[in-house]
Write an enzyme that holds these catalytic residues in place. Structure first.
Site, short mmCIF file in Angstrom:
data_model
loop_
_atom_site.label_atom_id
_atom_site.label_comp_id
_atom_site.label_asym_id
_atom_site.label_seq_id
_atom_site.Cartn_x
_atom_site.Cartn_y
_atom_site.Cartn_z
N ASP B 66 8.00 1.42 -22.04
CA ASP B 66 8.40 2.31 -20.91
C ASP B 66 7.09 2.44 -19.84
OD1 ASP B 66 7.32 3.36 -23.29
OD2 ASP B 66 7.51 5.46 -22.82
N ASP B 211 0.12 7.92 -24.05
CA ASP B 211 0.72 8.52 -24.99
C ASP B 211 -0.50 9.00 -26.05
OD1 ASP B 211 2.86 8.16 -23.57
OD2 ASP B 211 3.88 6.91 -24.95
#
Lengths: 322, 322
Positions: B66, B211
């Protein structure tokens, strides 16, 4: 048989058209098949009722990025949405190193088995409960194939007069016969479905081509077909100016071919991004439509993103507008 | 310094939010940098004024799909749109086998050089004419880094009174001094820019995280920073229910950290697709905003796709609404 165009632009996406992807819905109501998977195909699906959990198989005509770069994301999202059923991936052998390296280097683990099936083997044939799929080689910068989809296991009609005449009374075995199963009666007599049923219509047959500069290569595959979906990247004038290198077809080439082989329906797609919608000062998509209409008198459509077409059992192709 | 959010959803795209991509415009008016490149980033760019021809460098925080699956298509489209300038690609070393195998197996040839730069080397530092970029390791399921962007070559102010007092009369050498160049006068005297100019403001410093489940790892990088852009995948309640495996941050964690290190501005992004816009019956994005607001009293924003923010020279962050 219902087709949803998920992308109708060649090479690069535009604001109105994504790169190539086509959904074919057939068989059970939610079962569908994907033909080609350009980047953003999973995004386009979010605006349809199609779910990657119900996807039966993916067919890839050739390896170019505008037909394949959506695969890693679509497969990863299928896994994240809980898919566990194996997924046949039918296409050129290079898909395997492309996907295996991509998944390995991006820490992506699929929760289902990807079944690689080489569409370039000489005896390629794939079928499931609803469709028989064969392929035909095309002419492009890399190996490229068209897929021919033919429905199988058509609904049968009972020959009730013959059943009664032969003393086979109504009962649950009638239902078995209608499903195409042979049955053994209580008295030990074997009754064959082929003898007491008929299939009252021809199977629907559709050819979905990949990129191709020689429509004539589809003469055999289009034999008895009801619909051809083929690229028409340019008008003939633009194709002549661009030269032969890209190895795409003009609208005129495809339309003339469709006329020659007497195809009832032709849907053109994969338009160069230079063609805009009406009102633009540059070349417009209507130029392609006009050129095709000149050469072909059958049912002609130019695909748009999200447009759906249904080929009904009566062999009529209808736009679906709901 | 202007930021355009190209994707603000975690893991999978939704109808309203694409997966991660962030554009940073800085330096020459059309120069820009891309941080992360989820699938469909090139599609999102079609709705901005940013061109892949003017893209100065790509930064990738980590290899997850992603954040990376949009790279092959974006690079291929840059090539098709005529880019020839080399493009630095700064990220984990796995990007190279991922891209090289993808390009080789899809017959994709780039018309420009891709310069692979490993962001995970201990002494990572990258700079061009406008920005100095360093990295900070984060905590996620795979190696992941934040990038800290600091502007360099700030505009100088001439100390005109001192110049006059020292007998250095106005002339073209004043312009040279203001650009930061030392000059040699006609009489042979060397005049140093550092002695006769001042830089009247601090450089803008922005940290863009990937992240991460441990915002505290950014304590050093956020020293003197004006803005932190960080994921807030869930609220704390949902994070507790999901458990530690995904290794993401809650809004509360990030906001508390930003408060503790006294950050002027915080933009949250990368929201789980379970969070919908207001009016939905499920969890809503406003839950994340409320939780962050409870813990952080600075300038808080929750990113939306296509939203632009400008960090001006006065160090105020403004939403750009044109």
């Amino acid at each position: 048989m219902e087709f949803t165009f998920l992308g109708t632009s060649a090479g690069t996406p535009t604001r109105a058209r994504n790169v190539t992807g086509l959904a074919l819905r057939h068989g059970s109501p939610r079962h569908w098949y994907l033909i080609d998977c350009g980047e953003g195909t999973q995004h386009q699906l979010l605006r349809t009722r199609l779910s990657v959990v119900q996807l039966q198989a993916i067919f890839i005509t050739h390896v170019h990025g505008d037909h394949t770069f959506g695969l890693p994301g679509l497969l990863a999202s299928a896994s994240m949405s809980g898919r566990t059923a194996p997924l046949p991936l039918i296409g050129p052998p290079q898909l395997r190193p492309f996907l295996e390296t991509t998944l390995a280097n991006t820490d992506s683990n699929l929760g289902f088995e990807l079944q690689y099936i080489n569409s370039e083997s000489g005896d390629f044939l794939w079928q499931d409960d609803s469709l028989r799929v064969t392929s035909a080689p095309l002419s492009h910068r890399v190996p490229c194939h068209a897929f021919r989809f033919e429905e199988i296991r058509l609904e049968r009609k009972l020959l009730t007069e013959r059943l009664m005449a032969d003393g086979i009374e109504p009962g649950p075995h009638w239902g078995q016969l209608q499903k195409g199963h042979d049955v053994c009666l209580a008295n030990g007599r074997l009754v064959r479905a082929a003898d007491y049923t008929t299939i009252p219509r021809p199977p629907r047959r559709v050819v979905v081509a990949g990129d191709n500069d020689t429509p004539e290569l589809l003469t055999g595959a289009c034999q008895d077909a009801h619909l051809l979906i083929h690229e028409a990247t340019y008008t003939q004038a633009v194709a002549d100016r661009v030269g032969p290198w890209p190895r795409h077809s003009s609208a005129k080439q495809v339309a003339s071919f469709a006329m020659r082989v007497n195809l009832p329906y032709l849907i053109l797609t994969h338009f160069s991004s230079r063609y805009q919608s009406g009102g633009s000062r540059g070349p417009v998509i209507e130029d392609i439509a006009a050129e095709a209409r000149d050469a072909y008198s059958g049912g002609l459509h130019l695909a748009r993103d999200y447009q759906r077409y249904r080929l009904d059992r009566d062999l009529i192709l209808r736009e679906v507008d709901e």
